[in-house]
Each structure stands twice: as C-alpha cells, then as structure tokens.
Design a protein around this motif. Structure first.
Motif, PDB file in Angstrom:
ATOM      1  N   PHE A 218     -15.929  -3.007-107.641  1.00  0.00           N
ATOM      2  CA  PHE A 218     -15.430  -4.217-106.990  1.00  0.00           C
ATOM      3  C   PHE A 218     -14.375  -3.791-105.982  1.00  0.00           C
TER       4      PHE A 218
ATOM      5  N   GLU B  27     -11.155 -12.209-106.575  1.00  0.00           N
ATOM      6  CA  GLU B  27     -12.482 -11.633-106.812  1.00  0.00           C
ATOM      7  C   GLU B  27     -13.075 -11.998-108.177  1.00  0.00           C
ATOM      8  N   ASN B  28     -12.238 -12.461-109.109  1.00  0.00           N
ATOM      9  CA  ASN B  28     -12.773 -12.819-110.423  1.00  0.00           C
ATOM     10  C   ASN B  28     -13.097 -14.302-110.551  1.00  0.00           C
ATOM     11  N   TYR B  29     -13.079 -15.039-109.443  1.00  0.00           N
ATOM     12  CA  TYR B  29     -13.499 -16.439-109.518  1.00  0.00           C
ATOM     13  C   TYR B  29     -14.962 -16.517-109.919  1.00  0.00           C
ATOM     14  N   ASN B  30     -15.322 -17.664-110.487  1.00  0.00           N
ATOM     15  CA  ASN B  30     -16.737 -17.862-110.821  1.00  0.00           C
ATOM     16  C   ASN B  30     -17.555 -17.923-109.544  1.00  0.00           C
TER      17      ASN B  30
ATOM     18  N   ILE C 189     -18.626 -15.216-108.134  1.00  0.00           N
ATOM     19  CA  ILE C 189     -18.554 -13.888-107.506  1.00  0.00           C
ATOM     20  C   ILE C 189     -19.036 -12.882-108.541  1.00  0.00           C
ATOM     21  N   LEU C 190     -20.116 -12.204-108.242  1.00  0.00           N
ATOM     22  CA  LEU C 190     -20.648 -11.286-109.233  1.00  0.00           C
ATOM     23  C   LEU C 190     -21.138 -10.001-108.602  1.00  0.00           C
ATOM     24  N   SER C 191     -21.330  -9.001-109.442  1.00  0.00           N
ATOM     25  CA  SER C 191     -21.824  -7.724-108.943  1.00  0.00           C
ATOM     26  C   SER C 191     -23.318  -7.843-108.680  1.00  0.00           C
TER      27      SER C 191
ATOM     28  N   GLU D 119     -25.261  -7.499-111.868  1.00  0.00           N
ATOM     29  CA  GLU D 119     -25.403  -8.697-112.695  1.00  0.00           C
ATOM     30  C   GLU D 119     -26.460  -9.626-112.101  1.00  0.00           C
TER      31      GLU D 119
ATOM     32  N   LEU E  47     -26.883 -18.144-111.027  1.00  0.00           N
ATOM     33  CA  LEU E  47     -26.289 -19.096-110.093  1.00  0.00           C
ATOM     34  C   LEU E  47     -27.127 -19.154-108.818  1.00  0.00           C
TER      35      LEU E  47
ATOM     36  N   CYS F   3     -22.874  -4.551-115.680  1.00  0.00           N
ATOM     37  CA  CYS F   3     -22.996  -5.729-114.817  1.00  0.00           C
ATOM     38  C   CYS F   3     -21.672  -6.339-114.366  1.00  0.00           C
TER      39      CYS F   3
ATOM     40  N   ARG G  45     -15.927  -9.326-116.959  1.00  0.00           N
ATOM     41  CA  ARG G  45     -14.619  -8.817-116.538  1.00  0.00           C
ATOM     42  C   ARG G  45     -13.495  -9.822-116.797  1.00  0.00           C
TER      43      ARG G  45
ATOM     44  N   ARG H  69     -13.593 -18.593-116.352  1.00  0.00           N
ATOM     45  CA  ARG H  69     -14.827 -17.799-116.309  1.00  0.00           C
ATOM     46  C   ARG H  69     -15.816 -18.199-117.394  1.00  0.00           C
TER      47      ARG H  69
ATOM     48  N   TYR I  80     -21.157 -20.739-116.193  1.00  0.00           N
ATOM     49  CA  TYR I  80     -22.568 -21.106-116.156  1.00  0.00           C
ATOM     50  C   TYR I  80     -22.786 -22.440-116.865  1.00  0.00           C
TER      51      TYR I  80
END
Ligand code: FAD
Ligand code: FAD
Ligand code: SF4
Ligand code: SF4
Ligand code: FES
Lengths: 490, 275
Positions: free
Chosen positions: A268, A274-277, A279-281, A284, A304, B221, B225, B255, B259
C-alpha cells in the motif's frame, strides 16, 4: 545447444520447407491479426476470453513468415530457450502435434505462456524482423498458443513417460507455475512429488490472479490433470510452516523441498485515508472475483461494484483489475499511473485491449489522499500531477511531483495495484534461511539451492515479482539442481 | 475430510461444532484460528479454534449465525463434511505468568477466550473471567470457563442472569478491588473498544483479539488491515491479537461494515430460497 539447433535445422524437411518460399516473399507477408471478441460485447462477461485464437490457415500463413534463420536470435529472447523455429516450422508444414511436442521439450505450460508472456519484450523483441527488418515480428506467442490449443482440443495430449519410482519423496510449496514445472520434471525422474497449497485451489496466480478473460481456468486445469495423471499429488488447504512444519514433513519422509510461495504480500502507499472502505488491494479484488466467484450471485462472497473505479498502478495486475471493474459494471474505470504510457510494465496487448474497452488512462498522476463519507466509504481521491525526470536504476525515467497540481476525482472503489512483496510465511518459519534485504530467498542461480542444502526455491519468492515463464524456468532448474543434489548425496 | 463429529446448540444463534482435523488439532495453540469454506459456493470464514483434542484429532469451533455462510455452517449435522479448512492461522497468544489476569468475553467472543483462559491458568496465574451478553440465553461456555477461572462474573444487559450492566462495569469493579496485571478482551468491536478505554485509564496492559473481515488469511489480500499504533497491520498474520491501547477501533468499526449492504442482500436472497 548450438550444435543441437544446427542439427535440427539441417533436417531434410526443414531444408525443403526453406526452399519452398523465397525469403523476400516471406517478409512481404503482413503479420496476422488475432481475432478478438468485440469490445462492447466482451465487457459484459468476466469469463469470456478476449483473444479467440488463430485458425489453421492463418496459423500456417503466419508460420511461413518465419525465415528459419541460421542464427535464430528469437531463442535468445525466450527465458527458457524454446526452439522457436522448430516449432514454428512444424506449424508451417501442418504437423501441429509435433509443434506442441517441441514446445514441451522446454516449457511445461505452453498454452499459458502463449497467452501471458510479455512477448514484445522477450522472444518477439529478438526476432530478426524486429531487430533487422524493422517490421512486425513473427507472432511467436500466437503460434505457441495455437499449437498448445490444437493439441489440447485434439484430445491427443501425450502424457509424458515417468521413470520407475526411485523411492524418494520431495515436496513443492505453493502451486503456481514454478511448482508445476518443478513437479512435472521431478515426477518424470521417478520421485514421489507432493505439491502443498495454502488456498483451496491449485494454480497460484494463474487461478486467483489472472482473470479468465485472459487465461481461462479450464486451460490451467488441463495441465493440472496431466500432472495428476503422471502421479503428482496435490494437498490443498495446507500451509507449510503452519499446518505442518518442515520438521514434521521430514519425519514423514520428505527429503527435499522446493519453495515457490510467490510474492503474495500486497503493498500500500501509506497515504492518508487509505484504510477507508472501498479501497482495496488488487489481490483482494481479483481474489474475490477469480477465486471466490464473487461476481456471481449464487456464491456467498461479495465484491464491491463501483460506479467510479480508480486503479492505481500500470502493471498487469492493474490492467486486470481495471478491466474487471469495467466488467462488473463501472461507468468510469480509470488507471492512475505515475509514469507515462511508454513506461507501463503491463503487456502491450493488455493496454491496447483496455483502451478498446473504454478504460480511461490518467497517466503521470499519483494519489496523495483519500476522503470518505460519514460511513467511512471512500468518495473522493486527491491526485497530484507528475512529470518525468532523469532515468532511475531501472532505466525508466523517474516521476517528479509537479508542485501545486492537486486535483480531486470522485471515486467509490479504489484498487491499489502498486506491486507485491515476497510472501514472508516461509522465511519466518525458517530463521536460519538466508534472505535478502527485500525478503526474497537467496539461491544459487544455477541450482536454485538455498542456504539450507535440502531446500531449493524459485519463482516470485526468489525474484520478487516476475513472470510466469521465469517462474517456470526456475522450477525446471530447481528440479535439475535437486536431482543432482539428491543423487550425489546418496 | 473435515467431518463434523458432534454439534451442540449453545443458544438460538450459537452452535458448537467438533470437527475432525488431525493436523490442525496437533499444530494449534491458544489464539490460533482456521478459515473454512463449507462448499463450492461458501465464503471463506475465519473462526477461532476454541479447543482441540489431539488424540481424537478434533478441534472445537463455536459459530454464531450472522450471515449466509455462518447460518449454513450452523445448520450442519454430525456426519456432514466441510469442504475446505485451513489452519492454524494467526499468531498464538503470548501466555506467561504475570500474576492476575482479567479475561473479558462478550457474546460469542467467549469461545476464543476459552483456550486463552485455560492457558493463563495453566501458566500459574490468578484468572478472573467476566462473561457478558445481552441476556441469559446468550451466555455460552460458562462451565468450561469456570473450570479454568478463580472467579467468574456474569453480566447481562437486561439483568436476566448474573448482574445487570455492561462488561466494563464488572471489569472496573475488579480493578478497583484488586491489582490486575493484564487484561484480555474478546468480543464485539464496540465492547473491546470500551474495555480498552477503561484499562487504559488504569494503565493495565491489554490484548484484544480482532475479528476483521478476511479472505485468504495468509497475508495475501490486505482485507484484514487495521491501524495499530499508527501503522497498518494485517490481522491474519500480525494478529489477531494486538495491544488494545494502540488499536484504532473506530476505523475497525467502520471497516467491519464495509460489505454490509452486500451481505444483507445476500442473506435476504438466501432466506427467500429457504421458504
Ligand atoms: C494479476 C496478475 C497478473 C499477472 N499477469 C502476468 C502476465 O500477464 N504475464 C506474466 O508472465 N506474469 C504475470 N503475472 C506474474 C506471474 O503470475 C507470477 O510471476 C507467477 O505466477 C509467479 O509464480 P510462482 O510459482 O512463483 O508463485 P505464485 O503463482 O505466486 O503461487 C504461489 C502460491 O504459493 C502459495 N503459498 C504461499 N505460501 C505457502 C505455504 N507456506 N504453503 C503452501 N502454499 C503456499 C500461495 O497461496 C500461492 O498460491 C501476473 C501476476 C498477477 C498477480
Ligand atoms: C480471527 C477471527 C476469529 C473469529 N472467530 C469467531 C468465532 O470463534 N466464532 C464466531 O462466531 N465468529 C468468529 N469470527 C467472526 C466470523 O468470522 C464472522 O462472523 C463470519 O465470517 C461471518 O460470515 P457470514 O458469511 O455468515 O456473514 P456475512 O454475510 O459475511 O456478514 C454478516 C454481517 O456480519 C458482518 N461481518 C462480516 N464479517 C465479520 C467479521 N469477521 N466480524 C464481525 N462481523 C462481520 C458483516 O458486515 C455483516 O453485517 C472470527 C473472525 C475473525 C477474523
Ligand atoms: S515461452 Fe514466452 S518468451 Fe518463450 S517463446 Fe514462448 S511466448 Fe516467447
Ligand atoms: S528470429 Fe524470427 S524469423 Fe528468425 S527464426 Fe526466430 S522467429 Fe523466425
Ligand atoms: S485476510 Fe487476506 S491479508 Fe489477512
């Protein structure tokens, strides 16, 4: 090697073929175009392959462009030195199964490599056409795919012969291309081979990473079936170092190990928000879709689906993610890349396909911050403009920030695809194993042997993120190295 | 593979499952978890290993129905098989002799707390356990926890069993009464957040075990985190236990809802197929 190539080239059928058509005529032919599914149609399907493959006629015609050079420079461009003119000339004369056999002399997964190798940087970059004639190279990748597909579809895949069992048990850790190549070679030599995989599917990145629109699963499955037929055992849901330790496995009779655990750790950028929902790798994102079938409502795993999706990065992983987003229904699917198009590490064909599919490219830009709504879901990203400065160690021009150039973009999903680090599971389970500053396992480049004599390694865990063909090459070298080690130490 | 040997209904929504998994039973330590996938269509769901019987080759899981996959898991019967199960995952709890340990469990969090309580007791500590839930029928594993605790305090939101009040009320009472050297908190994120705030006030080192959303569980993944001490950590490989005073619980709470809408939709779809 040179001798063998010469001998092969002097076979009567090759001489005859060379004499049939003048080189001038050969070089006058235009390079074949790969038939593709229409961009507007293909973005409706996650699992339909974009490239449709050459038909017999076009394949033979393209093969006839190759001049069967005295000095086939193309081979030098291939990391595993496939005898390119030999397989191409077999296609030209219509001996497609022979062509497939030639590929298998060196490559364990030709149907895969024909599809995913960055040919424009490897074999095709070193073709006489590119080097000397400044023309489009022979479509070596398309032809490789053709021969492998032909063999598979003919139902006449030859299961290679296996030497009598020698009573020794070896283990491969991870089930990506490096391990598959290793397992194929070792089982032929008479070893008992078990491949351990942490996930519930065999194939590594070929399954959980690369999407089906580029590499359909059934193509990988055929190769896996072949290995099973040869006697390779697969243990899924098994993490070496956790489910069982190396000591446990030694007690169970394994006398040597090949570690090909990949470069699975996502990076990252460590920027605010950056850890907001949302936002993903890329790992993932792609895993949810490719491994867990999240795009299909019948499966429990969600993914998502954004309207405005930004993917950060310029490699294959970024292209795969952004095109997946488009297929999941994004109205705006964007690439945010900090260098320019020329520097993009992705395969050229994928960038081209992405453009056809309506992907937006915001090049020379880098995210600096994310913003979210009151529920913590990302809704905006701030990017900063970049310009290219002096070349860095990798020879690519280094991006430099343009001060005061921040702008905001509305987004509801962001996929971070800026690279991966070596998977730390194995090194952390073996404190005495020598690893580099970057966490890659150090090996002898010839034998792939690590600082622990009975432990060999290859693929991304050694190279820190490379290609399928390099991983496969490592697997084969490690098999040879391990065989030598086990025979000598007996 | 992964055959279910025994099930037991703890409460309407909580089920205990004893599963045959000899390798995991042998390798696991307190604090470890597994990830399972019931069948082809199932999600990969993480569950703590609540106990294990190495001889019988079984592990114990305690699962609460919250969504489609956990609901389907709770409906399985002895003899059924779980398609995929991998583990043990995560870092084991650091168990040592510190003196007096306060163990706080909320709801189904009592299940992962059990092996930790057992471990601390066996290491020679004085262990005081607080079990908290909304009401009496949601208190689980009381006898098992009692076996390894010097004292057990029960708290319910509605006062239907034990004392009325939140876990923090019980915890503060103990802290004011005697010297507590370490605290462990496992339960819903909100409960852990307030327990952490309390123990911080009294400067008691505290571990919390986080239930982040996970996919692979091997560090691949980044779904799991969390921010701990200002740094991003992956719960599956760096945790699941962290120094509770360093955890950004507010971020974790956001977090966990990531979903939510998709899960609710999926659950409704599932329920409509069950009628
Ligand atoms: C999205 C994406 C697209 C790509 N596109 C291309 C492309 O077009 N062309 C190309 O050439 N390359 C591409 N690559 C790169 C290529 O896929 C990799 O270089 C290659 O797969 C590396 O192979 P490997 O065998 O080293 O490991 P991997 O394929 O990474 O497999 C490693 C496996 O090991 C397992 N594992 C890890 N630790 C353990 C353990 N302790 N016990 C058991 N199992 C374990 C992992 O679960 C994983 O399945 C792409 C990569 C990605 C992610
Ligand atoms: C390390 C670890 C250990 C765990 N141990 C246990 C255990 O021993 N027993 C137990 O019952 N549960 C445990 N959990 C939580 C459990 O994994 C989730 O309840 C489960 O994954 C939900 O799956 P589902 O598909 O049924 O629900 P979903 O349909 O995925 O979700 C339903 C609802 O639950 C929320 N949710 C989803 N995942 C989680 C989660 N991980 N934690 C909290 N809420 C979530 C969703 O936002 C949604 O609102 C653990 C989680 C972790 C990470
Ligand atoms: S393996 Fe890759 S590099 Fe080698 S010839 Fe085939 S496509 Fe080219
Ligand atoms: S360099 Fe090009 S033309 Fe020459 S043998 Fe190789 S593929 Fe054929
Ligand atoms: S669950 Fe994927 S990294 Fe932790």
């Amino acid at each position: 090697m040179q001798e063998y190539l010469k001998m092969e080239r002097e076979q009567a059928w090759r001489i005859e073929l060379r004499n049939q058509i003048k080189n001038k005529e050969r070089t006058a032919l235009p390079r074949v175009k790969m038939p593709e599914m229409d961009p507007q149609e293909r973005i409706c399907y996650q699992d339909r392959e974009v490239n449709l493959g050459l038909d017999v006629e076009n394949a033979r015609r393209e093969a006839s462009r190759c001049m069967d050079c005295v000095n086939p420079t193309c081979i030098e461009g291939c990391p595993v030195s496939i005898n390119i003119p030999k397989f191409v000339k077999n296609i030209e004369r219509g001996e497609f199964l022979e062509a497939a056999k030639t590929l298998k002399e060196t490559s364990a997964l030709p149907a895969v490599c024909g599809r995913v190798c960055p040919q424009e940087k490897q074999c095709e970059a070193s073709c006489f056409y590119t080097l000397k004639l400044k023309k489009d190279p022979v479509a070596i990748g398309y032809l490789e795919r053709f021969a492998a597909d032909y063999e598979r579809e003919s139902g006449q895949i030859s299961v290679p012969e296996v030497a009598p069992k020698n009573g020794m048990k070896v283990a491969a850790i991870g089930s990506g291309p490096a391990s598959l190549a290793f397992a194929g070679d070792m089982i032929k030599l008479g070893y008992e081979v078990t491949v351990f995989e942490a996930l519930h599917e065999i194939g590594g990145v070929l399954k959980y990473g690369i999407p089906e629109f580029r590499l359909p699963n059934h193509i990988v499955d055929v190769e896996l079936d072949n290995l099973k037929k040869m006697g390779v055992r697969f243990e899924r849901n098994f993490i070496v170092g956790r489910t069982a330790t190396f000591e446990d496995l030694k007690e169970e009779g394994y006398c040597a190990f090949f570690v090909a655990s990949g470069a699975g750790l996502p990076r990252f950028m460590n920027i605010p928000g950056e850890n907001y929902n949302g936002i993903l790798s890329s790992n993932e994102y792609l895993t949810r879709v490719n491994l867990m079938n999240a795009a299909n409502d019948e499966f429990d795993t969600p993914v998502l689906k954004g309207k405005n999706v930004a993917v950060v990065g310029g490699g294959n992983t970024a292209m795969d993610s952004v095109r997946t987003a488009k297929r999941l229904g994004a109205a705006r699917a964007m690439i945010i890349y900090r260098r320019s198009r020329e520097e993009m590490p992705a395969r050229v064909e994928e960038v081209h396909h992405a453009e056809e599919e309506g992907i937006e490219f915001i090049n020379l830009a880098n995210p600096v911050e994310y913003f979210a709504d009151e529920k913590g879901r990302v809704n905006r990203m701030r990017i900063q403009r970049m310009e290219l400065g002096e070349p860095d160690a990798s020879g690519r021009r280094r991006p430099v920030v343009v001060e005061g150039s921040e702008t905001d973009i509305d987004v509801d999903v962001v996929v971070v695809a800026i690279g991966v680090s070596p998977n730390p599971l194995i090194p952390s389970a073996l404190p005495e194993l020598k690893v580099s500053r970057w966490g890659t396992i150090e090996v002898d480049p010839e034998s792939m042997q690590s600082s622990i004599p009975e432990l060999f390694a290859g693929g991304d865990i050694v190279r820190g993120g490379a290609t399928v063909i390099l991983a496969m090459g490592d697997g084969r070298r490690a098999a040879a190295g391990m065989h030598r080690y086990l025979t000598e130490s007996k | 593979m992964n055959q279910i040997i025994k099930t037991e209904q703890f409460s309407e929504n909580v089920v205990k499952l004893v599963v045959h998994a000899p390798r995991i039973a042998r390798a696991r330590k307190p604090g470890h978890f597994i990830i399972l996938r019931i069948d082809e269509k199932g999600e990969r769901i993480p569950l703590t290993i609540a106990g294990a019987d190495e001889k019988a080759g079984t592990i114990t899981l305690v699962a609460q129905k919250v969504g489609v996959s956990s609901q389907r898991l709770c409906e399985l019967q002895p003899g059924d098989e779980i398609l995929d199960m991998v583990g043990p995952l995560g870092r084991a709890t650091e168990i040592h002799n510190v003196g007096t340990v306060l163990a706080c469990g909320g709801g189904v969090g009592v299940a992962p707390l059990l092996p930790i309580v057992e471990g601390f007791k066996k290491a020679g500590n004085r262990v005081i356990s607080i079990l908290a839930a909304r009401s009496k029928d949601l208190i689980i594993l009381e006898d098992e926890i009692r076996k390894w605790s010097d004292e057990v305090i029960i708290m319910t939101d509605d006062g239907s069993y034990g004392r009325k009040g939140l876990v923090t009320a019980g915890a503060e009472e103990v802290i004011l009464r005697e010297k507590v050297d370490e605290c462990v908190a496992i339960g819903p994120a909100v409960m852990m957040k307030f327990t952490a705030l309390l123990t911080k006030k009294y400067d008691i080192p505290t571990q919390a075990s986080l239930n982040a959303i996970m996919v692979d569980g091997t560090g691949m993944c980044g779904a799991c985190r969390v921010t701990v001490g200002g740094e991003t950590k992956f719960t599956c490989v760096d945790g699941p236990e962290f120094d509770a005073h360093q955890i950004d619980f507010d971020e974790l709470l956001l977090r966990l809802g990531g979903y939510k809408q998709d899960e609710v939709d999926a659950f409704e779809r599932y329920l409509s197929t069950q009628k």
